[in-house]
Design an enzyme around this catalytic site. Structure first.
Site, mmCIF file in Angstrom:
data_model
loop_
_atom_site.group_PDB
_atom_site.id
_atom_site.type_symbol
_atom_site.label_atom_id
_atom_site.label_comp_id
_atom_site.label_asym_id
_atom_site.label_seq_id
_atom_site.Cartn_x
_atom_site.Cartn_y
_atom_site.Cartn_z
ATOM 1 N N ASP A 110 0.863 -1.170 0.000
ATOM 2 C CA ASP A 110 0.000 0.000 0.000
ATOM 3 C C ASP A 110 0.909 1.232 0.000
ATOM 4 O O ASP A 110 2.099 1.149 0.324
ATOM 5 C CB ASP A 110 -0.896 -0.038 1.235
ATOM 6 C CG ASP A 110 -1.813 1.163 1.327
ATOM 7 O OD1 ASP A 110 -2.297 1.631 0.282
ATOM 8 O OD2 ASP A 110 -2.035 1.657 2.451
ATOM 9 N N GLU A 148 -0.266 5.026 0.953
ATOM 10 C CA GLU A 148 -0.527 5.955 2.050
ATOM 11 C C GLU A 148 -0.600 5.196 3.382
ATOM 12 O O GLU A 148 -1.302 4.213 3.512
ATOM 13 C CB GLU A 148 -1.826 6.715 1.800
ATOM 14 C CG GLU A 148 -1.752 7.624 0.582
ATOM 15 C CD GLU A 148 -3.072 8.297 0.281
ATOM 16 O OE1 GLU A 148 -3.351 9.341 0.894
ATOM 17 O OE2 GLU A 148 -3.826 7.776 -0.562
#
Length: 202
Positions: free
Chosen positions: A7, A9
């Site tokens: 991922d 953020e």
């Protein structure tokens, strides 16, 4: 052969909506997938606030261009890409991510696109495809890769569950407690150690 999917953020960079919310003084925009697991509902909420306040893409990117990767993220990413290919799977938008990606060395990023009106207003968004994180992991597995994934929130869960090995990174207490079978790391040293063990498995 291994491949890592991360991922963006919360794992490599700060939450960009929160960065903008704080800079613009709009606390309502601090809401993220940690608070609202339904991504379409979350984006409808965000777009309504932008429209109500007359905020344009340029207003957002002006703030985001000043966002730096999380402390230690660059070194961690450099280490990981020496171990295996790395693909960033994110529910952010290419218009948001471009300035920060350069600061990480322009890694491979699969994300979505914002729809912008002629006057620069954000009027919608186009998903690459529904549940793209899980589908990307499954595609990599079909190509013979052993997949190793890390994420921090609800919109990462299908990716993490699809991966051969997965680790939560700085999850909320609630998210971690709901997924007690997944190991959790709370700094890059811990994350590196867990991933090193995964990578050493035969």
């Amino acid at each position: 052969m291994d491949i890592a999917t991360l991922d963006l953020e919360g794992v490599l960079i700060p939450e960009m909506w929160i960065a903008f919310a704080d800079a613009a003084g709009i606390p309502e925009l601090r809401r993220t997938t940690r608070d609202e697991p339904n991504y379409d509902k979350l984006m409808a909420y965000r777009l309504a606030i932008l429209a109500e306040r007359g905020i344009k893409l340029a207003d957002i990117t002006r703030v985001i261009s000043g966002v730096d990767p999380l402390e230690g993220a660059g070194e961690f990413y450099s280490w990981l890409k020496e171990q295996c290919p790395v693909v960033i799977l994110s529910d952010t938008f290419s218009q948001f991510a471009a300035p920060v990606m350069k600061k990480l060395g322009s890694p491979t990023l699969f994300c979505h696109e914002l729809e912008i009106s002629p006057d620069g207003s954000v009027v919608g968004y186009k998903l690459r495809l529904q549940d793209q994180k899980r589908k990307c992991v499954e595609a990599f597995k079909s190509l013979g890769f052993r997949t190793i994934s890390s994420g921090d929130s609800y919109n990462d869960l299908s990716m993490l569950r699809a991966a051969d090995r997965a680790v939560l990174f700085r999850p909320s207490e609630k998210f971690a407690s709901e997924n007690p079978d997944l190991p959790a790391a709370f700094d890059y040293g811990e994350l590196k150690n867990i991933l090193s063990k995964f990578l050493s498995e035969k």
